[in-house]
Design a protein around this motif. Structure first.
Motif, mmCIF file in Angstrom:
data_model
loop_
_atom_site.group_PDB
_atom_site.id
_atom_site.type_symbol
_atom_site.label_atom_id
_atom_site.label_comp_id
_atom_site.label_asym_id
_atom_site.label_seq_id
_atom_site.Cartn_x
_atom_site.Cartn_y
_atom_site.Cartn_z
ATOM 1 N N ARG A 37 19.051 4.333 -15.452
ATOM 2 C CA ARG A 37 18.551 5.632 -15.934
ATOM 3 C C ARG A 37 17.219 5.484 -16.658
ATOM 4 O O ARG A 37 16.294 6.262 -16.449
ATOM 5 C CB ARG A 37 19.571 6.278 -16.879
ATOM 6 N N HIS A 38 17.124 4.460 -17.512
ATOM 7 C CA HIS A 38 15.895 4.319 -18.300
ATOM 8 C C HIS A 38 14.723 3.834 -17.448
ATOM 9 O O HIS A 38 13.595 4.286 -17.626
ATOM 10 C CB HIS A 38 16.141 3.403 -19.504
ATOM 11 N N LEU A 39 14.984 2.926 -16.515
ATOM 12 C CA LEU A 39 13.907 2.468 -15.628
ATOM 13 C C LEU A 39 13.362 3.628 -14.796
ATOM 14 O O LEU A 39 12.148 3.797 -14.660
ATOM 15 C CB LEU A 39 14.433 1.393 -14.666
ATOM 16 N N HIS A 40 14.272 4.417 -14.251
ATOM 17 C CA HIS A 40 13.835 5.539 -13.421
ATOM 18 C C HIS A 40 13.127 6.606 -14.262
ATOM 19 O O HIS A 40 12.159 7.222 -13.803
ATOM 20 C CB HIS A 40 15.022 6.121 -12.652
ATOM 21 N N ALA A 41 13.602 6.800 -15.486
ATOM 22 C CA ALA A 41 12.933 7.773 -16.366
ATOM 23 C C ALA A 41 11.494 7.334 -16.628
ATOM 24 O O ALA A 41 10.567 8.152 -16.645
ATOM 25 C CB ALA A 41 13.703 7.910 -17.684
ATOM 26 N N PHE A 42 11.301 6.029 -16.810
ATOM 27 C CA PHE A 42 9.942 5.496 -17.013
ATOM 28 C C PHE A 42 9.070 5.780 -15.790
ATOM 29 O O PHE A 42 7.959 6.313 -15.904
ATOM 30 C CB PHE A 42 10.022 3.993 -17.295
ATOM 31 N N ARG A 93 9.390 7.938 -13.430
ATOM 32 C CA ARG A 93 9.147 9.366 -13.207
ATOM 33 C C ARG A 93 8.191 9.925 -14.255
ATOM 34 O O ARG A 93 7.348 10.764 -13.949
ATOM 35 C CB ARG A 93 10.479 10.121 -13.217
ATOM 36 N N GLU A 94 8.325 9.456 -15.489
ATOM 37 C CA GLU A 94 7.457 9.973 -16.552
ATOM 38 C C GLU A 94 5.997 9.619 -16.295
ATOM 39 O O GLU A 94 5.113 10.463 -16.420
ATOM 40 C CB GLU A 94 7.897 9.406 -17.905
ATOM 41 N N PRO A 129 -7.162 4.012 -20.456
ATOM 42 C CA PRO A 129 -6.165 5.004 -20.892
ATOM 43 C C PRO A 129 -4.879 4.964 -20.064
ATOM 44 O O PRO A 129 -3.792 5.231 -20.587
ATOM 45 C CB PRO A 129 -6.890 6.347 -20.726
ATOM 46 N N ARG A 130 -4.998 4.626 -18.789
ATOM 47 C CA ARG A 130 -3.798 4.575 -17.954
ATOM 48 C C ARG A 130 -2.912 3.385 -18.346
ATOM 49 O O ARG A 130 -1.689 3.515 -18.436
ATOM 50 C CB ARG A 130 -4.209 4.479 -16.476
ATOM 51 N N LEU A 131 -3.545 2.237 -18.597
ATOM 52 C CA LEU A 131 -2.769 1.068 -19.022
ATOM 53 C C LEU A 131 -2.067 1.352 -20.347
ATOM 54 O O LEU A 131 -0.902 0.995 -20.546
ATOM 55 C CB LEU A 131 -3.684 -0.156 -19.138
ATOM 56 N N LYS A 132 -2.786 2.032 -21.234
ATOM 57 C CA LYS A 132 -2.195 2.405 -22.526
ATOM 58 C C LYS A 132 -0.968 3.292 -22.314
ATOM 59 O O LYS A 132 0.097 3.065 -22.909
ATOM 60 C CB LYS A 132 -3.256 3.138 -23.353
ATOM 61 N N GLU A 133 -1.104 4.280 -21.441
ATOM 62 C CA GLU A 133 0.015 5.185 -21.163
ATOM 63 C C GLU A 133 1.209 4.406 -20.600
ATOM 64 O O GLU A 133 2.359 4.607 -21.013
ATOM 65 C CB GLU A 133 -0.447 6.249 -20.156
ATOM 66 N N LEU A 134 0.927 3.502 -19.661
ATOM 67 C CA LEU A 134 2.006 2.730 -19.035
ATOM 68 C C LEU A 134 2.730 1.863 -20.055
ATOM 69 O O LEU A 134 3.960 1.836 -20.104
ATOM 70 C CB LEU A 134 1.444 1.843 -17.912
ATOM 71 N N MET A 135 1.962 1.155 -20.884
ATOM 72 C CA MET A 135 2.592 0.222 -21.826
ATOM 73 C C MET A 135 3.368 0.978 -22.906
ATOM 74 O O MET A 135 4.440 0.547 -23.327
ATOM 75 C CB MET A 135 1.543 -0.696 -22.459
ATOM 76 N N GLN A 136 2.819 2.094 -23.355
ATOM 77 C CA GLN A 136 3.508 2.831 -24.419
ATOM 78 C C GLN A 136 4.776 3.495 -23.885
ATOM 79 O O GLN A 136 5.811 3.510 -24.556
ATOM 80 C CB GLN A 136 2.545 3.835 -25.064
ATOM 81 N N SER A 137 4.707 4.002 -22.664
ATOM 82 C CA SER A 137 5.905 4.613 -22.085
ATOM 83 C C SER A 137 6.961 3.545 -21.791
ATOM 84 O O SER A 137 8.149 3.724 -22.077
ATOM 85 C CB SER A 137 5.534 5.368 -20.805
ATOM 86 N N LEU A 138 6.517 2.417 -21.238
ATOM 87 C CA LEU A 138 7.448 1.317 -20.966
ATOM 88 C C LEU A 138 8.146 0.880 -22.252
ATOM 89 O O LEU A 138 9.363 0.671 -22.280
ATOM 90 C CB LEU A 138 6.690 0.136 -20.351
#
Lengths: 300, 300
Positions: free
Chosen positions: B44-49, B51-52, A33-42
Motif C-alpha cells: 500500500r505504501h509503495l503504491h501510494a508513493f 501514485r503521489e 525540484p523533482r529529485l527533492k519531491e521524490l526524496m521527500q515523498s519517499l
C-alpha cells in the motif's frame, strides 16, 4: 517518571513525527525540484510504513539481509530488483501512472527482467526463434498512430521464453534465441515467425522466489510474448500479448501484467495447413495471431 | 473515445486502485499473519508513493540502477543498504518504534554499518584502540537496570573510528582496531581506554554518497562512540555517546542519530594529568568521559 498511557502515546508520536520532519527537511536544499519531491515523498511513505507496522529491529535486519541477497544475485544476466519490483506490482503501477489510457492506443504492461539490448535483426517474415524450441507461430499486424495512419519503419523488439519456460539469458551458454528486432514496412505492416507462448514461472531460486513461497504466491506468469515498439514522434510502447484460453489467466499473473485488451487469439492450425509465406513446418501444428499496434503521440 | 477530464481522472484512478487491490490480495494466503501484514502494508505504501509522485518509467529505471549499484558495492566489509537505511532515517525510525522510552533507560540510536561480530575482549581498564590513532580517552560508568540495581557481567561492545575518520573495516589490510568487548564487574562498573571521538563522513564514494551529493546533503556524522550492551533478562541497548561541544552537532547528523540524553562531556585533561589507572600517556592531552548505562526490562 510516571506518565499516563495517553501522555506516553503522545510523546512517542511526537518523537516519531519529529524524526520524519528532520529527514524530510534534510532534503530541503536539493537543487533539482523533482529529485527533492521524490526524496521527500519517499521519506514520508517509508516512515509511514515503519510506523504503521511498528517494524521490529529483527524485521529491519531481515529486510536488509533480503535486499543484500537481491543485490548479490543480480548481475548482467539476472535482474532480481526488477523481479522484485514486478512481483510487488511496482513496475505495473509505474506503467499505469506513466501511460494513461489515450484513445485507442495499445495498452502497456511490464518490461520484465529479460530484455536485452542489440538483439539480432530479422527481416519481415523472418524467424525470431534462433534455435529456441516451441510451436511455430506466425504473428502479423500493423503499426498505426491513433489517427489510423500507418507507421513505417517502426522498430519492433520482440522477446519470449522457449517451450521449457526459459529465456535465452537464463541459460549459461550465452545463446541468443527467442528475441529479435524488425521494422514495419512502408505500409506500417509487420510479420514474423515466433513461438506460441507458454506459461512459465519467474525465477524462483532467488530471494524473490523465497518471498513468493513464504507468502504462498505462485511464481507463474500467464503465457505471453514481449513487444517494445519505438517510432519517431510517438510514445514508446512496452507491452505483451497474452494467449486467450491460457488456463493461467484464471489463476492470475505473478507480476500483475494482464490487461484484457492484450489477450489475443492464437489460432491453432492443423498439420499441413499452408503457411502464409510458404514455409514448410512439417507434420505438426502451428498457430497464427494478429496484433495491431496503435502508438500514442509522444506528448499527450 | 471522448471523455471529460473528470471521467478520465476517475477511470485512471480506478485502474490504479484496482492494481493496488490486486497486489494486496495476492498476499491474502500468507500463512504467517505478521508477514502478511508487513507485505500488504508495504504494498500500500509503495503504491501510494508511486501514485503521489506520478513516477516516470525513467525514474523507475534510475531507481533500479541505484539499488543495483547499492547491491554491487555491498560485501562482507561494506553494507551500503544499511547506509541507505541510515541516511533515509529508516534505521532511526525502526529504533524509535521498537524502543519506546521506558522510565530512565538509556536511549537507543542507530546500529550503523560498522559493527563486527567477535571483536576482541579487553579486560576492564584495557585499551580498545588496538593501534588506531586518536586522543586517548578514559571512559567509565555503571550498568544498572531501571530500578538502580547494578548489572554484573553485562557484555559491552564498543566500536569507533580513528582520528582519520575511518573504522578498521574501511581499511583493506584486515586490521582489527578501535573495537572490543568487555564485561561489567560484580558492581556493574566498567571502564576502558578508547579515543576521543571525531566527526567523520559516512562513506561517500558509493551510490549513497552520490545521492547525498545530488541532494546537497552533508555526509558528516556527529562525533560518537558506539555501544551495544547485552545482559540476561534486559533489553539489548544499541546506542552511541556523542561529544558535547562538537561543532557538527549544530550542522546535523547525516543519519539522524543524535538524542540530547546521549550527548556527554568529554573532559580534556592537560598533559601530565595523572591517569585513573596510572598509565603513562606522555606529553599530550587526554580526555575522560562518564557514561552510566541503564537497561530497560526485556519485556515492557
Amino acid at each position: 517518571m510516571h506518565t499516563t498511557d495517553t501522555e506516553t502515546f503522545e510523546e512517542q508520536f511526537a518523537i516519531e513525527q519529529r524524526l520524519v520532519d528532520s529527514v524530510v527537511a534534510s532534503f530541503d536544499s536539493t537543487t533539482d525540484p523533482r529529485l527533492k519531491e521524490l526524496m521527500q515523498s519517499l521519506t514520508r511513505h517509508l516512515h509511514a510504513f515503519i510506523r504503521e507496522v511498528r517494524l521490529s529491529e529483527d524485521e529491519w535486519s531481515n529486510a536488509i539481509a533480503f535486499l543484500t541477497a537481491v543485490g548479490n544475485i543480480t548481475d548482467d544476466r539476472r535482474q532480481e530488483f526488477i523481479l522484485l519490483s514486478d512481483v510487488l506490482g511496482v513496475s505495473m503501477q509505474t506503467i499505469a501512472v506513466s501511460n494513461p489510457a489515450y484513445e485507442d492506443a495499445t495498452e502497456s504492461t511490464v518490461f520484465g527482467p529479460f530484455f536485452v539490448e542489440d538483439a539480432p535483426e530479422v527481416t519481415l517474415g523472418g524467424d525470431i526463434a534462433g534455435g529456441a524450441t516451441g510451436q511455430p507461430c506466425w504473428i502479423e499486424g500493423t503499426v498505426t498512430d491513433t489517427a489510423g495512419n500507418p507507421v513505417p519503419e517502426a522498430r519492433i523488439e520482440v522477446w519470449q521464453n522457449d517451450e521449457d519456460g526459459f529465456y535465452d539469458v537464463q541459460y549459461s551458454d550465452g545463446r541468443v534465441s527467442g528475441r529479435a528486432h524488425l521494422f514495419s514496412d512502408a505500409h506500417g505492416r509487420y510479420r514474423f515467425w515466433g513461438m506460441t507462448p507458454v506459461p512459465y514461472p519467474i525465477p524462483s531460486d532467488g530471494p524473490v522466489g523465497k518471498m513468493l513461497a513464504a507468502t504462498n504466491r505462485s511464481p507463474m506468469r500467464v503465457a505471453h510474448l514481449h513487444f517494445m515498439v519505438t517510432a519517431d514522434g510517438l510514445r514508446t510502447l512496452v507491452t505483451h500479448i497474452f494467449v486467450a484460453g491460457d488456463p493461467q489467466l484464471e489463476r492470475g499473473d505473478s507480476v500483475f501484467g494482464v490487461k484484457d485488451s492484450l489477450i489475443k487469439d492464437f489460432v491453432e492450425q492443423p498439420p499441413g495447413t499452408p503457411t502464409p509465406d510458404g514455409r514448410h513446418i512439417g507434420d505438426r501444428n502451428w498457430a497464427r495471431c494478429e496484433f495491431d499496434i496503435v502508438l500514442a503521440p509522444e506528448q499527450i
